[in-house]
Design a protein around this motif. Structure first.
Motif, mmCIF file in Angstrom:
data_model
loop_
_atom_site.group_PDB
_atom_site.id
_atom_site.type_symbol
_atom_site.label_atom_id
_atom_site.label_comp_id
_atom_site.label_asym_id
_atom_site.label_seq_id
_atom_site.Cartn_x
_atom_site.Cartn_y
_atom_site.Cartn_z
ATOM 1 N N TRP A 47 4.776 4.629 0.196
ATOM 2 C CA TRP A 47 3.444 5.002 0.676
ATOM 3 C C TRP A 47 3.510 5.664 2.048
ATOM 4 N N LYS A 48 4.484 5.252 2.851
ATOM 5 C CA LYS A 48 4.619 5.851 4.177
ATOM 6 C C LYS A 48 4.943 7.345 4.084
ATOM 7 N N LEU A 49 5.523 7.754 2.959
ATOM 8 C CA LEU A 49 5.904 9.153 2.777
ATOM 9 C C LEU A 49 4.828 9.955 2.041
ATOM 10 N N SER A 50 3.730 9.307 1.687
ATOM 11 C CA SER A 50 2.738 9.947 0.818
ATOM 12 C C SER A 50 2.174 11.217 1.431
ATOM 13 N N ARG A 51 1.792 11.150 2.698
ATOM 14 C CA ARG A 51 1.141 12.311 3.301
ATOM 15 C C ARG A 51 2.068 13.522 3.326
ATOM 16 N N ALA A 52 3.369 13.269 3.517
ATOM 17 C CA ALA A 52 4.318 14.382 3.562
ATOM 18 C C ALA A 52 4.422 15.095 2.228
ATOM 19 N N HIS A 53 4.101 14.396 1.128
ATOM 20 C CA HIS A 53 4.214 14.989 -0.207
ATOM 21 C C HIS A 53 2.860 15.256 -0.851
ATOM 22 N N GLY A 54 1.763 15.133 -0.106
ATOM 23 C CA GLY A 54 0.446 15.420 -0.654
ATOM 24 C C GLY A 54 -0.019 14.408 -1.679
ATOM 25 N N ILE A 55 0.388 13.144 -1.526
ATOM 26 C CA ILE A 55 0.082 12.103 -2.507
ATOM 27 C C ILE A 55 -1.026 11.192 -1.985
ATOM 28 N N ALA A 56 -1.960 10.854 -2.848
ATOM 29 C CA ALA A 56 -2.944 9.799 -2.593
ATOM 30 C C ALA A 56 -2.687 8.684 -3.586
ATOM 31 N N ASN A 57 -2.370 7.497 -3.103
ATOM 32 C CA ASN A 57 -2.117 6.343 -3.965
ATOM 33 C C ASN A 57 -3.415 5.592 -4.232
ATOM 34 N N LEU A 58 -3.578 5.139 -5.467
ATOM 35 C CA LEU A 58 -4.728 4.331 -5.843
ATOM 36 C C LEU A 58 -4.199 3.016 -6.415
ATOM 37 N N MET A 59 -4.511 1.906 -5.749
ATOM 38 C CA MET A 59 -4.031 0.589 -6.166
ATOM 39 C C MET A 59 -5.198 -0.211 -6.734
ATOM 40 N N VAL A 60 -5.061 -0.674 -7.986
ATOM 41 C CA VAL A 60 -6.132 -1.387 -8.676
ATOM 42 C C VAL A 60 -5.783 -2.873 -8.753
ATOM 43 N N LEU A 61 -6.684 -3.707 -8.229
ATOM 44 C CA LEU A 61 -6.525 -5.159 -8.254
ATOM 45 C C LEU A 61 -7.773 -5.799 -8.848
ATOM 46 N N HIS A 62 -7.647 -7.051 -9.249
ATOM 47 C CA HIS A 62 -8.828 -7.808 -9.651
ATOM 48 C C HIS A 62 -9.543 -8.359 -8.427
ATOM 49 N N ARG A 63 -8.783 -8.905 -7.492
ATOM 50 C CA ARG A 63 -9.362 -9.527 -6.305
ATOM 51 C C ARG A 63 -8.322 -9.489 -5.190
ATOM 52 N N LEU A 64 -8.800 -9.621 -3.968
ATOM 53 C CA LEU A 64 -7.906 -9.552 -2.815
ATOM 54 C C LEU A 64 -6.965 -10.748 -2.751
ATOM 55 N N SER A 65 -7.345 -11.856 -3.377
ATOM 56 C CA SER A 65 -6.465 -13.015 -3.373
ATOM 57 C C SER A 65 -5.201 -12.772 -4.187
ATOM 58 N N ASP A 66 -5.140 -11.669 -4.967
ATOM 59 C CA ASP A 66 -3.889 -11.305 -5.635
ATOM 60 C C ASP A 66 -2.773 -11.131 -4.614
ATOM 61 N N LEU A 67 -3.149 -10.732 -3.395
ATOM 62 C CA LEU A 67 -2.150 -10.543 -2.349
ATOM 63 C C LEU A 67 -1.597 -11.869 -1.844
ATOM 64 N N ASP A 68 -2.342 -12.954 -2.052
ATOM 65 C CA ASP A 68 -1.876 -14.262 -1.581
ATOM 66 C C ASP A 68 -0.628 -14.718 -2.325
ATOM 67 N N ALA A 69 -0.454 -14.240 -3.569
ATOM 68 C CA ALA A 69 0.668 -14.693 -4.384
ATOM 69 C C ALA A 69 2.006 -14.253 -3.822
ATOM 70 N N ILE A 70 1.988 -13.281 -2.934
ATOM 71 C CA ILE A 70 3.255 -12.745 -2.440
ATOM 72 C C ILE A 70 3.874 -13.612 -1.348
ATOM 73 N N GLY A 71 3.076 -14.398 -0.637
ATOM 74 C CA GLY A 71 3.680 -15.220 0.416
ATOM 75 C C GLY A 71 2.637 -15.866 1.310
ATOM 76 N N GLN A 72 3.104 -16.784 2.147
ATOM 77 C CA GLN A 72 2.223 -17.508 3.043
ATOM 78 C C GLN A 72 1.896 -16.664 4.271
ATOM 79 N N HIS A 73 0.832 -17.050 4.984
ATOM 80 C CA HIS A 73 0.464 -16.364 6.213
ATOM 81 C C HIS A 73 1.627 -16.411 7.204
ATOM 82 N N GLY A 74 1.889 -15.266 7.827
ATOM 83 C CA GLY A 74 2.956 -15.193 8.808
ATOM 84 C C GLY A 74 4.302 -14.814 8.239
ATOM 85 N N SER A 75 4.441 -14.806 6.908
ATOM 86 C CA SER A 75 5.718 -14.463 6.293
ATOM 87 C C SER A 75 5.886 -12.955 6.232
#
Length: 411
Positions: free
Chosen positions: A294-322
């Protein structure tokens, strides 16, 4: 109550839904619920105008609220405006009809199907080893269900270097090199050949799944597909893989790597759509790789679209501070546009905190009707009724079979 006077900027902060400036740049999306006027969107034009800090978009909402219909109609309408669309992993097979309707290409992957993709196909650039080793490290970490040790990473890097003596290496070549390490390379690294072999043993067992396991025949040999970079839409259909989460995450990672290399020559502005993104977000190594892309997206003219059900899906990746949680938060920070469809009441606090919503915006989320979303951008907020043309419904609305056909086509 005495009258209160303030600047429009101050009033916009206190009352975020008070006459927002019109968003009339780009393809039509629907109707602004607050002004009654049309709402349009094009991340590249808005980025050029200074309204967005990056072109990426987050789309979240509970099942059945129309977020998939929004993503698909936005993709089709963007194609008519000269944009291209790539879907590097379609676990449900829902995007194939969209690509076919748009005159695009569908590559179907699965056991017994003829298509095979080599994720190590060299991308354009002077040094393909770096992208290849980063991909292999992410895939290997997923197969062994943990982060790689330094010695393991060294063994994998040496195996890839050995495999690259061929014109185009494959994962099968890397697996062979892990099983039989190069003695000269090991000596150059100051490692005994026995230790180098032991360092790569777990990785070999993990990568075997892609060569002689349940994913054999998909990513273990030369690519059988050649894509036209001028294709308006490309979808990699993974629906034949079933519901195995690890298999789908592996396939989505390998397929996206192949697609990146195959289409990097295209100069078209293009959407890259990660549907069912929560499958990838459960794995730290894959999120790390996604963020670097994603950090390289602007250099290649890319817009990423990420589809989730809810923001808590991000909680599954790790605890706060990790580190894992920091990576997930970094993905959010890299999405200037956040489109939130209806959320359940137990999700409101977390969603508001993660996205920086005001209290009025937060309170609106549980009462949003189907097909209506809160569009949160850096300097403006809109409530938008997504409107489908009748000709689009059968292609983009995957939930239509569950509803009465007399319902209006406002999704």
């Amino acid at each position: 109550m005495p009258a209160h006077r303030a600047s429009s900027a101050t009033l916009a902060g206190a009352y975020p839904f008070l006459v927002p400036p019109p968003c009339d740049i780009g393809v039509p999306v629907g109707q602004d619920a607050l002004t009654g006027g049309p709402f349009c969107f094009d991340p590249w034009a808005l980025y050029s105008a200074g309204d967005l800090t990056n072109p990426n978009l987050l789309l979240a909402g509970v099942i059945g609220q129309g977020k998939s219909a929004l993503a698909k109609s936005l993709a089709m309408r963007s194609i008519t405006a000269g944009r291209a669309v790539y879907v590097p992993g379609d676990p449900k097979g829902e995007w194939a009809p969209v690509a076919q309707a748009a005159g695009g290409t569908v590559v179907r992957l699965g056991t017994g199907l003829p298509a095979r993709l080599n994720p190590l196909d060299a991308p354009d650039g002077p040094e393909p080893h770096g992208p290849r080793i980063r991909l292999l490290a992410a895939v290997a970490a997923l197969t062994v269900h943990r982060e790689l040790a330094a010695a393991e990473h060294g063994a994998l890097d040496a195996a890839l270097a050995s495999a690259e003596r061929r014109s185009t290496p494959t994962i099968g070549d890397v697996l062979d090199a892990l099983a039989s390490p190069d003695a000269t390379s090991a000596r150059a690294d100051g490692v005994r050949i026995e230790d180098r072999s032991a360092d790569g043993r777990d990785l070999a067992h993990g990568l075997r799944r892609l060569v002689r396991g349940d994913l054999a025949g998909l990513f273990d040999g030369p690519s059988t597909e050649r894509l036209d970079p001028r294709a308006p839409m490309v979808v990699l259909d993974l629906s034949r893989l079933g519901s195995d989460e690890d298999a789908l995450a592996l396939a989505m990672t390998c397929a996206s790597a192949w697609l990146e290399g195959a289409l990097l020559a295209s100069t078209a502005k293009r959407w890259v759509i990660y549907d069912e993104a929560w499958r990838v977000l459960r794995h730290v190594a894959l999120v790390r790789r996604m963020q670097s892309q994603w950090k390289l997206s602007r250099a290649h003219g890319i817009a990423n679209l990420m589809v989730l059900h809810r923001l808590s899906d991000l909680d599954a990746i790790g605890q706060h501070g990790s580190e894992a949680r920091s990576l997930a938060q970094g993905l959010l920070a890299d999405c200037s546009t956040r489109v939130i469809y209806r959320q359940e009441s137990d999700q409101l606090s977390g969603t508001a905190s993660a996205l920086g919503l005001t209290r009025p915006e937060r309170d609106l989320l549980p009462v949003l009707p189907r097909g209506t979303g809160l569009w949160k951008m850096p300097h403006r907020t809109h409530v938008v009724h997504h409107v489908l043309h009748p000709a689009e419904v059968d292609v983009v609305d995957t939930d239509s079979a569950m509803r009465d056909h007399t319902e209006p086509h406002e999704r």
